[in-house]
Design an enzyme around this catalytic site. Structure first.
Site, mmCIF file in Angstrom:
data_model
loop_
_atom_site.group_PDB
_atom_site.id
_atom_site.type_symbol
_atom_site.label_atom_id
_atom_site.label_comp_id
_atom_site.label_asym_id
_atom_site.label_seq_id
_atom_site.Cartn_x
_atom_site.Cartn_y
_atom_site.Cartn_z
ATOM 1 C CD GLU A 64 35.422 54.626 77.770
ATOM 2 O OE1 GLU A 64 36.321 55.266 77.198
ATOM 3 O OE2 GLU A 64 35.620 53.768 78.664
ATOM 4 C CE LYS A 105 37.574 36.266 41.465
ATOM 5 N NZ LYS A 105 36.178 36.095 41.813
ATOM 6 C CB CYS A 108 16.516 3.021 71.805
ATOM 7 S SG CYS A 108 15.375 4.406 71.803
HETATM 8 S S1 IVH Z 1 40.003 43.207 40.857
HETATM 9 C C1 IVH Z 1 40.086 45.013 36.934
HETATM 10 N N1 IVH Z 1 40.430 42.188 43.240
HETATM 11 O O1 IVH Z 1 36.065 39.209 41.532
HETATM 12 C C2 IVH Z 1 40.037 44.166 38.123
HETATM 13 N N2 IVH Z 1 38.395 41.659 42.154
HETATM 14 O O2 IVH Z 1 35.935 37.809 38.980
HETATM 15 C C3 IVH Z 1 38.690 44.052 38.663
HETATM 16 N N3 IVH Z 1 36.882 40.256 43.482
HETATM 17 O O3 IVH Z 1 34.125 41.585 39.832
HETATM 18 C C4 IVH Z 1 38.537 43.240 39.879
HETATM 19 N N4 IVH Z 1 38.166 40.112 45.258
HETATM 20 O O4 IVH Z 1 33.774 41.306 42.366
HETATM 21 C C5 IVH Z 1 39.575 42.264 42.198
HETATM 22 N N5 IVH Z 1 40.922 41.427 45.361
HETATM 23 C C6 IVH Z 1 40.080 41.491 44.336
HETATM 24 C C7 IVH Z 1 38.829 40.854 44.347
HETATM 25 C C8 IVH Z 1 38.013 40.955 43.209
HETATM 26 C C9 IVH Z 1 37.002 39.790 44.722
HETATM 27 C C10 IVH Z 1 35.708 40.037 42.614
HETATM 28 C C11 IVH Z 1 35.135 41.275 41.986
HETATM 29 C C12 IVH Z 1 35.232 41.086 40.513
HETATM 30 C C13 IVH Z 1 35.319 39.605 40.408
HETATM 31 C C14 IVH Z 1 35.998 39.191 39.124
#
Ligand code: IVH
Length: 726
Positions: free
Chosen positions: A50, A137, A433
């Site tokens: 849909e 992360k 084999c």
């Molecule tokens: S916060 C000031 N939150 O990790 C804070 N980063 O090692 C800036 N990343 O450049 C980043 N998941 O590419 C933040 N939940 C998350 C994240 C995250 C992945 C990456 C991001 C950053 C890097 C830093």
């Protein structure tokens, strides 16, 4: 949008509510809302079919009324390529990075780095009961999205934190990323930051397709996501199912942010942005560590790659008080998981015989811990993979283990001394084999978009019916419902029969007696330490064996096509077996046929013909066939027939997902009646794919290979009128 229609007196403007402009507007809103429900809330409210209909209606209306074009229409995610490469974008507010912490399981204070982080904050804010926003992360690529008056104007990479690259054209293609803020929100400026990533399943499908084409594979989903975003042609990014999670904020003007980070993420979700469903809140050190454990234990099950968790002081006013040290905030910490990629030494290369006879080189590695598991083997896929990386015994290699995926080698050091061992060579005989291995011919293939490539060579052991590595699987296939249909001969019994030496080839089944089965069961029970059923059940204990003997006996009377399918000749599926049985009428006729006679059968090309020839030329296979006959297996033979063609003759079709209007067997029968070959797996040879609801990896693979996909409606139309085949 301009006025829609003029009043008859040509004086006043009248905005109609029923004309094409109103419909276009309504469709755009409706589609955006369904995308939101699907991609952000993960709770779609209409079936895909849909949804596709709505998109098609909008596309048709927009084509008929170019005057109502709008760059943020959901149909306009894929636009033009930027000319002259990527423009630079200066971040009005720098994009920062995160301080890292690790856990040291073998040390007295494994979490000391996280403890120190919480302690530092406690000293500033005066309590250690600190509320944190806790998030996975994501292992992708950081992106800043700038919305002006509610519209996406620029998407930029992090770059050096101050200046990034303009990747708007490819980021726009990410489904579920709002081109307009939801609910009509229209602040002067809102910068939303987050991670672009490639879901694990998409990454694996993409690499599998690349491997099949003989192209380079990406080492990990992060590289694949970065490679896709940094493409000048937006169609490349659009063809890869990239996704986005929001986790932060940049410049804001004209919008009051909530007082906490977690509430800001909730607001982002309202505004139409996907936020990781695992994001939440936790209190103090204990809360953070519990979150780390909980996400860590689910790491392999998450549909995307993560390399740790992030703790952020939730209150914005406390974040301000804490400030920054060099380019990282003092209020946030990345707590990393054990690495997925580590270096070790390649100590040897063995080959493994798969259940279908495919020979796979396997790396023997100096044991090393990767992602919390000790790894000592890694698949090397095929010969081309080993040579492509120029792997030599003694090399230092990078091993990666992600999720439930088999460990892989993703890189090797190129510099080695003059005494380096020679390049690895595939053995010429099966290690199990001893049969001479067969090298399946390289075939030139063409994808839909006209790119030519050579299939990477596949090496197989042709000893199918007697190679021990393949016996159990061959027998399972032989006995299966669509082959000889031996009711009750399940996997478990087959394994015991093979392991305890009662059966080496399918023909041995026809020599088994009731006593053999009873004895086999007793030995299996002894081996497993289970109570023999005979002791518990007395006379009924042999009932199952009597039933099996009867089922085996019933299977003696069969048809030529079932027998041919049951033999498990490589690439001879049911459709081919049927065509061969019809075309030759007798097994002897088929066994005598040369390749020219074989290729005269519809469905049989030179490759399949050579496999059939090789199978019947093999003396072991001829012995098995003679033993089947001696064991009483028989079938009706008839004079050769020329098979009928059909409008879909020569086309290969793959069915996937669930169709609402018929079962898969019915769909297959309808297609075969039109002359099509129905295959179970998507390859470059696939003519088109019929995708029902909940279609999975086959659909992804078809999309990756650029193979036409029919939904159920299009499939039904095609059955009515086969000339509409794509
Ligand atoms: S916060 C000031 N939150 O990790 C804070 N980063 O090692 C800036 N990343 O450049 C980043 N998941 O590419 C933040 N939940 C998350 C994240 C995250 C992945 C990456 C991001 C950053 C890097 C830093």
């Amino acid at each position: 949008m301009g006025p829609r229609a003029r009043a008859p007196d040509d004086q006043a403007f009248v905005v109609t509510t029923s004309g094409p402009a109103a419909r276009i507007d309504a469709l755009r809103r409706e589609i955006a809302e369904h995308e939101y429900r699907y991609f952000v809330l993960d709770a779609p409210t209409i079936p895909d079919l849909e949804f596709d209909r709505l998109v098609r209606e909008l596309e048709a209306l927009e084509a008929a009324h170019p005057e109502f074009a709008s760059p943020d229409s959901p149909t306009r995610r894929v636009g033009g390529a930027p000319s002259g490469g990527f423009a630079e974008v200066r971040h009005a507010q720098p994009m920062l990075s995160l301080a890292n912490a690790f856990t040291y399981p073998d040390e007295p204070r494994p979490h000391r780095e996280v403890e120190a982080f919480v302690q530092r904050i406690a000293e500033v804010v005066g309590t250690d009961r600190i509320p944190f926003s806790v998030e996975p992360k994501i292992d992708g690529l950081a992106i800043s999205l700038r919305y002006e008056h509610g519209r996406l104007v620029v998407a930029a990479t992090r770059g050096d934190g101050t200046t990034g690259e303009d990747v708007t054209h490819s980021v726009r293609t990410i489904r579920g990323l709002p081109l307009r803020l939801r609910g009509g929100a229209s602040p002067a400026v809102l910068e939303v930051r987050g991670e672009v990533y490639l879901p694990r399943a998409a990454f694996e499908a993409m690499n599998e397709a690349a491997r099949e084409r003989g192209d380079k594979v990406f080492a990990n989903p992060r590289n694949a996501a970065a490679g896709s975003v940094r493409q000048l042609d937006p169609r490349v990014a659009a063809a890869r199912p990239l996704a986005f999670f929001a986790y932060g904020v940049g410049v804001v003007d004209g919008l009051d942010l909530p007082e906490t980070h977690s509430a800001t993420l909730a607001l982002f979700r309202e505004l139409g942005f996907p936020v990781a469903p695992e994001a939440g809140t936790a209190t103090g050190l204990e809360g953070c560590l519990a979150y780390y454990e909980s996400i860590g234990s689910r790491r392999d099950q998450l549909p995307y790659e993560i390399d740790g968790v992030v703790y952020k002081v939730d209150r914005h006013d406390w974040q301000q008080r804490l400030g920054f040290v060099s380019r990282a905030p003092r209020w946030a910490l990345a707590h990393k998981f054990p690495a997925r990629e580590v270096s070790t030494v390649l100590e040897g290369i063995d080959v493994q015989v798969g259940r279908t006879g495919a020979i796979t080189p396997v790396a023997r590695l100096r044991p090393v811990a990767v992602g919390g598991v000790t790894v000592s083997n890694a698949t090397l896929h095929n010969e081309a993979f080993v040579h492509g990386m120029d792997l030599r015994i003694g090399d230092t290699v990078v091993v990666r283990r992600a999720g439930d995926v088999i460990p892989e080698i993703v890189g090797a050091n190129g510099d080695r001394g003059p005494d380096a061992p020679p390049p690895w060579r595939m053995p010429t005989c099966c290690p199990v084999c001893g049969t001479a291995l067969e090298r399946l011919k390289k075939v030139r293939r063409q994808t839909r978009d006209g790119i030519e490539y050579e299939d990477s060579t596949v090496v197989v052991c042709p000893g199918g019916l007697f190679c021990r590595a393949q016996v159990a699987e061959r027998i399972r296939h032989f006995a299966s419902r669509r082959a000889m249909d031996i009711d009750g001969l399940g996997e478990r019994i087959i394994e015991d029969l093979v392991d305890l030496g009662y059966v080496k080839t399918p023909a041995d089944l026809y020599r088994l007696t009731l006593d053999d089965f009873v004895e086999m069961k007793r030995r299996a029970d002894e081996r497993d330490g289970t109570t023999p059923e005979t002791a518990r059940q007395g006379r009924t204990a042999t009932k199952w064996a009597e039933n099996l003997i009867a089922a085996i006996d019933r299977s003696r009377s069969t048809t030529l096509e079932r027998l041919l399918y049951a033999l498990g000749i490589r690439d001879v599926g049911e459709a081919t077996a049927k065509a061969l049985a019809r075309g030759f009428g007798s097994l002897d006729g088929l066994m005598r046929a040369d390749e020219a006679e074989l290729t005269a059968i519809p469905d049989v090309g030179p490759v399949v013909a050579s496999r059939i020839r090789a199978f019947f030329d093999d003396p072991h296979n001829r012995e098995v066939i003679a033993a089947l006959r001696a064991g009483g297996v028989h079938w009706r033979e008839h004079a050769p027939q020329r098979a009928a063609a059909g409008p879909l003759a020569g086309r290969t079709v793959v069915l996937t997902g669930t169709l609402a209007s018929m079962t898969r067997d019915e769909a297959r029968a309808r297609l075969e009646a039109l002359g099509a070959k129905v295959s179970g797996s998507v390859s470059a040879r696939t003519g088109f794919v019929v995708a029902g609801s909940e279609a999975g990896s086959k659909l992804e693979k078809a999309t990756a290979l650029g193979i036409p996909v029919l939904d159920e409606a299009a499939f039904l139309a095609l059955l009515d009128d086969p000339t509409r085949a794509p």
